[in-house]
Design a protein around this motif. Structure first.
Motif, PDB file in Angstrom:
ATOM      1  N   UNK A  93       0.825  -1.216   0.000  1.00  0.00           N
ATOM      2  CA  UNK A  93       0.000   0.000   0.000  1.00  0.00           C
ATOM      3  C   UNK A  93       0.856   1.262   0.000  1.00  0.00           C
ATOM      4  N   UNK A  94       2.023   1.208   0.598  1.00  0.00           N
ATOM      5  CA  UNK A  94       2.893   2.384   0.670  1.00  0.00           C
ATOM      6  C   UNK A  94       3.347   2.793  -0.727  1.00  0.00           C
ATOM      7  N   UNK A 150       1.120  -0.585  -5.026  1.00  0.00           N
ATOM      8  CA  UNK A 150       1.318  -1.638  -6.029  1.00  0.00           C
ATOM      9  C   UNK A 150       1.088  -3.015  -5.435  1.00  0.00           C
ATOM     10  N   UNK A 151       0.939  -3.979  -6.343  1.00  0.00           N
ATOM     11  CA  UNK A 151       0.939  -5.395  -6.002  1.00  0.00           C
ATOM     12  C   UNK A 151       2.258  -5.950  -6.520  1.00  0.00           C
ATOM     13  N   UNK A 152       2.923  -6.764  -5.751  1.00  0.00           N
ATOM     14  CA  UNK A 152       4.205  -7.304  -6.180  1.00  0.00           C
ATOM     15  C   UNK A 152       4.273  -8.793  -5.879  1.00  0.00           C
ATOM     16  N   UNK A 153       4.914  -9.537  -6.763  1.00  0.00           N
ATOM     17  CA  UNK A 153       4.986 -10.978  -6.596  1.00  0.00           C
ATOM     18  C   UNK A 153       6.032 -11.583  -7.513  1.00  0.00           C
ATOM     19  N   UNK A 180       1.389   6.537 -10.330  1.00  0.00           N
ATOM     20  CA  UNK A 180       2.133   5.882  -9.250  1.00  0.00           C
ATOM     21  C   UNK A 180       3.377   5.193  -9.797  1.00  0.00           C
ATOM     22  N   UNK A 181       3.239   4.571 -10.960  1.00  0.00           N
ATOM     23  CA  UNK A 181       4.388   3.903 -11.581  1.00  0.00           C
ATOM     24  C   UNK A 181       5.482   4.911 -11.894  1.00  0.00           C
ATOM     25  N   UNK A 182       5.091   6.061 -12.453  1.00  0.00           N
ATOM     26  CA  UNK A 182       6.076   7.090 -12.788  1.00  0.00           C
ATOM     27  C   UNK A 182       6.735   7.664 -11.541  1.00  0.00           C
ATOM     28  N   UNK A 183       5.989   7.655 -10.440  1.00  0.00           N
ATOM     29  CA  UNK A 183       6.509   8.212  -9.193  1.00  0.00           C
ATOM     30  C   UNK A 183       7.526   7.277  -8.530  1.00  0.00           C
ATOM     31  N   UNK A 184       7.284   5.974  -8.548  1.00  0.00           N
ATOM     32  CA  UNK A 184       8.089   5.036  -7.779  1.00  0.00           C
ATOM     33  C   UNK A 184       9.069   4.195  -8.588  1.00  0.00           C
TER      34      UNK A 184
END
Length: 139
Positions: free
Chosen positions: A18-19, A22-25, A84-88
């Protein structure tokens, strides 16, 4: 022919981060009879699995094919929004996916420019940069 063979995708170590929005796996791809699977194909299949309409939010990387072939393991990040993708995400991964423009010029050109800048020092440095910008914009 070999591109149409079936591919099986399994996910493990799924985390909802959540921070970082994203979802990651980890992805395990089983692809018997194929050397490997393209990242675009994986993005499409993961988009269907996780109901993501925009595949620009999906980033797959770090794939290693197991010895003997047939299976590969990599990592996937699915962001909530493209912003969010561009930010992180790191710039190089954004450039790979086409969300930002990549670096201009070769590695050698970049190093030569850096070393030319080191030779000019003091008051003349600002003027030299200004002249270089003017020459680049007019030429």
């Amino acid at each position: 022919m070999s591109d149409k063979l079936p591919v099986q995708i399994r996910t493990r170590k799924f985390i909802r981060n959540a921070v970082l929005a994203r979802r990651q796996f980890v992805i395990d791809v089983v692809h018997p009879g194929r050397a490997n699977v393209s990242k675009n194909e994986l993005k499409e299949k993961l988009g269907e699995m996780y109901k993501v309409k925009d595949t620009d939010r999906i980033f797959v990387f770090g794939f290693r094919t197991a010895y003997g072939g047939g299976t590969s393991t990599g990592f996937c990040l699915i962001y909530d929004t493209v912003e969010d993708a561009k930010k992180f995400e790191p710039k190089y991964r954004l450039a790979r996916s086409g969300l930002v423009k990549g670096r201009e010029g070769s590695r050698k050109q970049i190093k030569e420019k850096k070393n030319r800048g080191k030779k000019i020092w003091g008051v003349g440095r600002r003027m030299a940069k200004h002249k270089a910008k003017k020459a680049a914009s007019s030429g």
